[in-house]
Scaffold this active site. Sequence first.
Site, mmCIF file in Angstrom:
data_model
loop_
_atom_site.group_PDB
_atom_site.id
_atom_site.type_symbol
_atom_site.label_atom_id
_atom_site.label_comp_id
_atom_site.label_asym_id
_atom_site.label_seq_id
_atom_site.Cartn_x
_atom_site.Cartn_y
_atom_site.Cartn_z
ATOM 1 C CB SER A 38 42.071 48.990 40.771
ATOM 2 O OG SER A 38 42.153 47.624 40.474
ATOM 3 C CG HIS A 89 44.727 35.397 34.149
ATOM 4 N ND1 HIS A 89 43.685 35.643 33.275
ATOM 5 C CD2 HIS A 89 44.406 34.257 34.815
ATOM 6 C CE1 HIS A 89 42.783 34.678 33.405
ATOM 7 N NE2 HIS A 89 43.191 33.831 34.331
HETATM 8 C C1 GRF Z 1 42.180 42.423 37.113
HETATM 9 O O1 GRF Z 1 41.609 41.476 37.971
HETATM 10 C C2 GRF Z 1 43.148 41.751 36.172
HETATM 11 O O2 GRF Z 1 43.774 40.642 36.719
HETATM 12 C C3 GRF Z 1 42.259 41.326 35.037
HETATM 13 O O3 GRF Z 1 41.314 42.353 34.916
HETATM 14 C C4 GRF Z 1 41.147 43.008 36.165
HETATM 15 C C5 GRF Z 1 41.342 44.470 35.936
HETATM 16 O O4 GRF Z 1 41.011 45.222 37.077
HETATM 17 N N1 GRF Z 1 43.033 41.074 33.842
HETATM 18 P P1 GRF Z 1 41.316 46.761 37.127
HETATM 19 O O5 GRF Z 1 40.595 47.438 35.978
HETATM 20 O O6 GRF Z 1 42.805 46.945 37.040
HETATM 21 O O7 GRF Z 1 40.782 47.247 38.447
#
Ligand code: GRF
Length: 208
Positions: A13, A110
């Site tokens: 996402s 993060h």
């Molecule tokens: C996000 O919450 C990011 O902060 C963490 O991993 C998740 C990835 O989500 N490092 P997506 O695959 O971008 O939806």
Amino acid sequence: MLRIAVFASGRGSNLRAIVDAIEAGTIPDSRVFLVISNNSNAGALELARARHIDAVHLSRQHFDSDAAFNEAMLAHLRKRDINLIALAGYMKKLDSHILNEYSHQVINIHPALLPDFGGQGMYGMRVHESVIATKSPRSGATVHLVTDEYDRGPVLMQRSVNVDPTDTPELLAEKILRVEHELYPEVIRMIATGELRLPGLDLGGRRE
Ligand code: GRF
């Protein structure tokens, strides 16, 4: 020009938010040229293909040695002249060879306010469970430079959210994800325009 590679292991996402912002013209002079995933089923790879971005599944298991794996990764990056690597839910540690070649050009997002609730093993729902268990009044999202220590590189930008007494880890995760989708494109926009200078980054003639 910013020539971006996004590394992702999951749904992608944040990748979508970055690509959307570029397509909308919010991030100038930039393009995602490559998406790399260690997970062949990653939604991020599917999304990349749908957006006509080179999507590469790269797993250490398919190589005889760390060196061969790293070389293959570097070859993909060099071939497309990548000058910014954005980790977005990439579950593997990048080898120091990659970090050395892309020194100060690897960023990560993060889902907490680093340095709190970061470090090895602090990912996914565990982060939000810990925030709630310790009754922290605030959490948020952090974009930082990647070094060889998990979640310890210099912070580039943070945005916070209140943690409400009714928040479950799932609700908090959703709340923070919405913030991530604004914050990550914003940081990349600032890098693209030079408002945020990364010491290793050459945006075409400009080097520090
Ligand atoms: C996000 O919450 C990011 O902060 C963490 O991993 C998740 C990835 O989500 N490092 P997506 O695959 O971008 O939806």
